[in-house]
Structures are given as structure tokens and as C-alpha cells.
Design an enzyme around this catalytic site. Structure first.
Site, mmCIF file in Angstrom:
data_model
loop_
_atom_site.group_PDB
_atom_site.id
_atom_site.type_symbol
_atom_site.label_atom_id
_atom_site.label_comp_id
_atom_site.label_asym_id
_atom_site.label_seq_id
_atom_site.Cartn_x
_atom_site.Cartn_y
_atom_site.Cartn_z
ATOM 1 N N LYS A 71 0.799 -1.234 0.000
ATOM 2 C CA LYS A 71 0.000 0.000 0.000
ATOM 3 C C LYS A 71 0.832 1.285 0.000
ATOM 4 O O LYS A 71 0.405 2.285 -0.558
ATOM 5 C CB LYS A 71 -0.967 0.009 1.192
ATOM 6 N N ASP A 108 -10.165 2.236 2.441
ATOM 7 C CA ASP A 108 -10.256 1.514 3.729
ATOM 8 C C ASP A 108 -11.066 2.307 4.757
ATOM 9 O O ASP A 108 -11.844 1.747 5.522
ATOM 10 C CB ASP A 108 -8.849 1.239 4.287
#
Ligand SMILES: NC(=O)c1ccc[n+]([C@@H]2O[C@H](COP(=O)([O-])OP(=O)(O)OC[C@H]3O[C@@H](n4cnc5c(N)ncnc54)[C@H](OP(=O)(O)O)[C@@H]3O)[C@@H](O)[C@H]2O)c1
Length: 280
Positions: A71, A108
Site C-alpha cells: 500500500k 479503507d
């Protein structure tokens, strides 16, 4: 809507990737929408990430999700990082734009907030102190999500305190760093407790946290979804608290991804949830 002769493609890249339930989620959605398409898991060591992302347009992929440990690496590879992902410091979703360039976003925090809202529509992050345990990548997105919902007091507690301090400085919000040894006492008067550590995940010991000081009115969320119910979730329920597991965070974060990739807004249905739960 895409033309019927186009086969829709997306992926999830991670290292390792075998544990990911994302392919089941997204392939279920193709079937649900009557679309020809496939979502594939790609085991991707960090050193091959750049070449893999750059290959997406040639291979006709609409984009991909990223998971541990990619990420952060992806931030320096994509052509544009959206402002929220910049603030969070990580990309969870890559979108291939019409000109073949790559756009990175982070969904997220959206998944976290909407998981809570699905079960507690009246949820208010400003209802009282929130104890967030963990200061890794997921905690970053959760901090953003909590602040976006107007949280007024976040007690941030991490085994490595320096990491929590860095986050508190970066996010510059109503965050009080609590030393790890004081985590049990930090639950006193809390309106919400969130576990964003890896503790309680399959193969890991339970989170070492005593709940005796946690008010029974507090909402407890563990973002881990394998196992379906962590020891923390079970203990919190036995203590009398309302609990929310981590699966919905995964299911909800796919909604903005689908909007960006395919122009479709899927739903989190009971059928989808049951399908994934059966695999946990
Ligand atoms: N439901 C979802 O959609 C979703 C999304 C993202 C992540 N997750 C889950 O959330 C968890 C964290 O993910 P992440 O990406 O934030 O991982 P990460 O960046 O590696 O962070 C791991 C966190 O766990 C803590 N930790 C590790 N071992 C510990 C121990 N023995 N005792 C106490 N704390 C410990 C770390 O503390 P230190 O800083 O001290 O090492 C750190 O805060 C994972 O289990 C992941 O599967 C779920």
C-alpha cells in the site's frame, strides 16, 4: 455501462495473497450484476509491483486493490494520488484511467465507517472517547475515517508508542497517545473500542486487553475478519457490549472501487456476507 463485448477485469495484489477473500467478493458481484468479468488474486513481491501496475492498461484491467505490504510502495508508482490517500499515507485501490495513467485512492476508511454505519446507523463518532489500538496502515485509514465523522477524542494506543506519536503528529487531530501499559485503563469512559492490530487474527495470539473498565454501553469493533469472530469480539459480547466484526469493512470498501472501475455501485447484501462468512 460497459459494452457487452468487454470482459471486465480487476485484481488484488499482495505478498502473500492466498488469504484474501476479495476475489470471492468481487466475482460474486460480477455474477450478481450479470456481467462478464473476473477478479484475480496476484501474488506480487514488492520489487515487481511497478512493472505489474504499469501492465494493467495493456492487459485491459480497470484497476486493482492492494494489500500488505504494497500500500505504501504504490504511492510513488502511480501517476496521481488522491488527496485522501495522501493524508492517510497509503493506497488501497488503483484505477486505470482512459489515457492509461494510474490513479491511486484509499477506500479503507470508507469501508470502516460504512461497516459501523450498516449496523449502527445512528453511530456518532463524537459521542464520546474512542480507543483505537494499533498504529499500522489500517489504523491510519481508521483515524481518517473517525476524524471525518467528527470524533472529538481519540485515545491512540500502540505497542510501539513512537509509531502512535508519529500518527498523532501527522493527523493533527483530537488524538491522545496512551502508553501501551495503560491500555486497560484507557477504556474507562470510552464510547467505542477499535482493534486495528494484528492480534486476534488466525495464527496470532488474542489482543492482550482487559475489558473490566470498558463501559457496557461502548461499541466494540475488531477490523480482523479471519476468524469471523476474534477473541476480543467474543469477550466484548460476553462483557455485555455491542460488537461489530471486520468483514463489513472489506465488503464496503469495494463499493467506491466498483464505482471508479466500472461505473457501478454494488450493495453489501446478506447473501454476499453469508457467502464470505462460509469461507471463514
Ligand atoms: N477488515 C478489513 O477490511 C481490514 C483492512 C485492513 C487491515 N485489516 C486487518 O487489520 C490488521 C492490521 O493491519 P495493518 O495493515 O494495519 O497491519 P500493520 O501495518 O502491519 O500493523 C500491525 C499493527 O499490529 C500491532 N501488533 C503487531 N504485533 C503485535 C503484538 N504482539 N502486540 C501488540 N500489537 C501488535 C503493530 O504494533 P507495532 O507498531 O508495535 O508493531 C501495529 O499496530 C490485520 O490483521 C489486517 O488483516 C482488516
Amino acid at each position: 455501462m460497459t459494452s457487452p463485448d468487454r470482459f471486465l477485469l480487476a485484481a488484488v495484489m499482495g505478498w502473500p495473497i492466498f488469504q484474501s477473500r476479495s476475489p470471492i467478493v468481487h466475482n460474486f458481484r460480477f455474477a450478481e450484476h450479470g456481467l462478464a468479468g473476473s477478479y484475480v488474486p496476484l501474488a506480487m513481491p514488492p520489487e515487481r509491483l511497478e512493472a505489474a501496475l504499469r501492465a494493467l492498461p495493456t492487459l485491459n484491467f480497470s484497476g486493482c486493490n492492494l494489500t500488505i505490504p504494497l500500500k505504501q510502495d504504490a504511492m510513488r508508482i502511480v501517476d496521481e494520488v488522491d488527496i485522501t490517500a495522501k493524508k492517510i499515507g497509503a493506497i488501497s485501490c488503483v484505477v486505470v484511467r482512459k489515457d492509461g495513467s494510474l490513479w491511486g485512492s484509499n477506500n479503507d476508511w470508507y469501508g470502516f465507517n460504512h461497516n459501523i454505519l450498516e449496523f449502527v446507523p445512528e453511530w456518532r463518532a463524537d459521542a464520546g472517547p474512542i480507543v483505537l489500538v494499533g498504529a499500522g496502515g489500517a489504523a491510519r485509514a481508521i483515524l481518517y475515517g473517525l476524524m471525518e465523522r467528527g470524533a472529538r477524542e481519540i485515545r491512540l494506543c500502540n505497542r510501539t508508542q513512537a509509531r502512535a506519536q508519529t500518527l498523532a503528529q501527522e493527523f493533527a487531530g483530537p488524538i491522545n497517545v496512551v502508553p501501551w501499559e495503560q491500555r486497560h485503563d484507557a477504556l474507562d469512559g470510552a464510547a467505542m473500542l477499535v482493534n486495528a492490530t494484528s492480534q486476534g487474527m488466525i495464527g496470532q495470539p488474542p489482543l492482550d486487553l482487559r475489558l473490566d473498565k470498558l463501559p457496557k454501553s461502548a461499541l466494540v469493533n475488531d477490523i480482523i475478519y479471519i476468524p469471523r469472530e476474534t477473541p476480543l469480539i467474543i469477550a466484548a459480547r460476553e462483557h455485555g457490549n455491542r460488537t461489530i466484526t471486520g468483514l463489513g469493512m472489506l465488503l464496503h470498501q469495494g463499493i467506491p472501487a466498483w464505482k471508479a472501475w466500472f461505473g457501478i455501485e454494488p450493495k453489501v447484501t446478506a447473501e454476499l456476507r453469508a457467502k464470505i462468512e462460509a469461507t471463514l
